[in-house]
Design a protein around this motif. Structure first.
Motif, PDB file in Angstrom:
ATOM      1  N   LEU A 129       0.828  -1.207   0.000  1.00  0.00           N
ATOM      2  CA  LEU A 129       0.000   0.000   0.000  1.00  0.00           C
ATOM      3  C   LEU A 129       0.865   1.261   0.000  1.00  0.00           C
ATOM      4  O   LEU A 129       0.538   2.245  -0.683  1.00  0.00           O
ATOM      5  CB  LEU A 129      -0.916   0.000   1.226  1.00  0.00           C
ATOM      6  CG  LEU A 129      -2.090  -0.971   1.197  1.00  0.00           C
ATOM      7  CD1 LEU A 129      -2.820  -0.967   2.533  1.00  0.00           C
ATOM      8  CD2 LEU A 129      -3.055  -0.633   0.064  1.00  0.00           C
ATOM      9  N   TRP A 132       2.072   1.742  -3.473  1.00  0.00           N
ATOM     10  CA  TRP A 132       1.005   2.154  -4.375  1.00  0.00           C
ATOM     11  C   TRP A 132       0.564   3.593  -4.117  1.00  0.00           C
ATOM     12  O   TRP A 132       0.408   4.367  -5.060  1.00  0.00           O
ATOM     13  CB  TRP A 132      -0.184   1.210  -4.250  1.00  0.00           C
ATOM     14  CG  TRP A 132      -1.416   1.728  -4.921  1.00  0.00           C
ATOM     15  CD1 TRP A 132      -2.606   2.054  -4.347  1.00  0.00           C
ATOM     16  CD2 TRP A 132      -1.578   2.000  -6.324  1.00  0.00           C
ATOM     17  NE1 TRP A 132      -3.496   2.504  -5.282  1.00  0.00           N
ATOM     18  CE2 TRP A 132      -2.894   2.491  -6.505  1.00  0.00           C
ATOM     19  CE3 TRP A 132      -0.738   1.889  -7.443  1.00  0.00           C
ATOM     20  CZ2 TRP A 132      -3.389   2.861  -7.750  1.00  0.00           C
ATOM     21  CZ3 TRP A 132      -1.234   2.266  -8.683  1.00  0.00           C
ATOM     22  CH2 TRP A 132      -2.538   2.730  -8.825  1.00  0.00           C
ATOM     23  N   PHE A 133       0.371   3.960  -2.857  1.00  0.00           N
ATOM     24  CA  PHE A 133      -0.050   5.321  -2.542  1.00  0.00           C
ATOM     25  C   PHE A 133       0.978   6.342  -3.030  1.00  0.00           C
ATOM     26  O   PHE A 133       0.624   7.416  -3.526  1.00  0.00           O
ATOM     27  CB  PHE A 133      -0.247   5.494  -1.035  1.00  0.00           C
ATOM     28  CG  PHE A 133      -1.428   4.749  -0.473  1.00  0.00           C
ATOM     29  CD1 PHE A 133      -2.479   4.365  -1.296  1.00  0.00           C
ATOM     30  CD2 PHE A 133      -1.480   4.428   0.874  1.00  0.00           C
ATOM     31  CE1 PHE A 133      -3.569   3.664  -0.786  1.00  0.00           C
ATOM     32  CE2 PHE A 133      -2.567   3.748   1.396  1.00  0.00           C
ATOM     33  CZ  PHE A 133      -3.616   3.354   0.567  1.00  0.00           C
ATOM     34  N   ARG A 155      -1.911   9.713   2.588  1.00  0.00           N
ATOM     35  CA  ARG A 155      -1.999   8.263   2.823  1.00  0.00           C
ATOM     36  C   ARG A 155      -0.610   7.632   2.873  1.00  0.00           C
ATOM     37  O   ARG A 155      -0.320   6.795   3.737  1.00  0.00           O
ATOM     38  CB  ARG A 155      -2.841   7.610   1.727  1.00  0.00           C
ATOM     39  CG  ARG A 155      -4.299   8.047   1.737  1.00  0.00           C
ATOM     40  CD  ARG A 155      -5.095   7.391   0.631  1.00  0.00           C
ATOM     41  NE  ARG A 155      -6.496   7.802   0.674  1.00  0.00           N
ATOM     42  CZ  ARG A 155      -7.094   8.540  -0.245  1.00  0.00           C
ATOM     43  NH1 ARG A 155      -6.418   8.943  -1.327  1.00  0.00           N
ATOM     44  NH2 ARG A 155      -8.364   8.874  -0.119  1.00  0.00           N
TER      45      ARG A 155
END
Length: 210
Positions: A129, A132-133, A155
């Motif tokens: 994550l 990806w963020f 994020r």
């Protein structure tokens, strides 16, 4: 209004100072690099038996402090308004360090985390994550989608601060409940980053409704 802005900046600086001090203390433990210091004392199976584990571990540890330093500056409206080149340069440092060093190394060592499969899944998911963020924030700013870029940077940085928050949660849990070590790892593996992400979502929602 001016006093309110100054007050917010002071709080931001205090939070940064606290987080940086904690991260610096963690990093100093691993200087100079050794194979049996601090957390590595309980990871000798991986240090000895997993090729590249020690190198990847130190890449993760040493890159984290640069991520924290660069990341905190990205949400400073004064720097963004007055010094956009500095904001951009430190943004490159943050995203480059996360994508090339910190997130990939975190995914690798996460698979060897203490606490069994539950903890492994959490740390690997955290790394994925985070990657990806961060890359999503880059893609959005390339499309000149500033709000989207800011949202994904919130994020991304929320997950970056898990390096600190998971250790704080560990201290709190051990002090209050004295759980077994394996239970501690399984709990903080998730508690270290999910509340951070929820806070980031609250900040994003709050900004969009203002």
């Amino acid at each position: 209004m001016r006093y309110l802005i100054s007050y917010k900046r002071l709080i931001w600086l205090l939070v940064f100072a606290c987080f940086f001090w904690l991260m610096l203390r963690i990093t100093i433990r691993y200087i100079p690099a050794q194979s049996d210091v601090s957390f590595l004392q309980i990871k000798q199976t991986e240090v000895i038996g997993v090729k590249g584990y020690l190198l990847v571990f130190y890449i993760h540890v040493y890159s984290a402090i640069f991520v924290l330093l660069a990341g905190f500056t990205q949400f400073n409206s004064h720097i963004l308004a007055k010094y956009p080149k500095i904001h951009r340069s430190l943004g490159y440092l943050y995203t480059g360090t996360v994508l090339v060093l910190a997130a990939p190394s975190g995914i690798f060592i996460g698979w060897f985390a203490n606490g069994g499969l539950t903890a492994k899944i959490s740390f690997v998911l955290l790394g994925l994550l985070w990657f990806w963020f961060t890359i999503k924030s880059i893609l959005l700013i390339l499309k000149r989608n500033v709000k989207g870029h800011q949202s994904f940077m919130y994020r991304s940085f929320a997950l970056a601060t898990s390096a600190i928050t998971l250790r704080l949660w560990k201290v709190i849990l051990v002090y209050l409940f004295h759980p077994a070590p394996i239970d501690v790892y399984q709990i903080i593996a998730w508690l270290g980053w999910i509340p951070n992400l929820l806070i980031a979502e609250w900040i994003i929602k709050n900004k969009t409704t203002q």
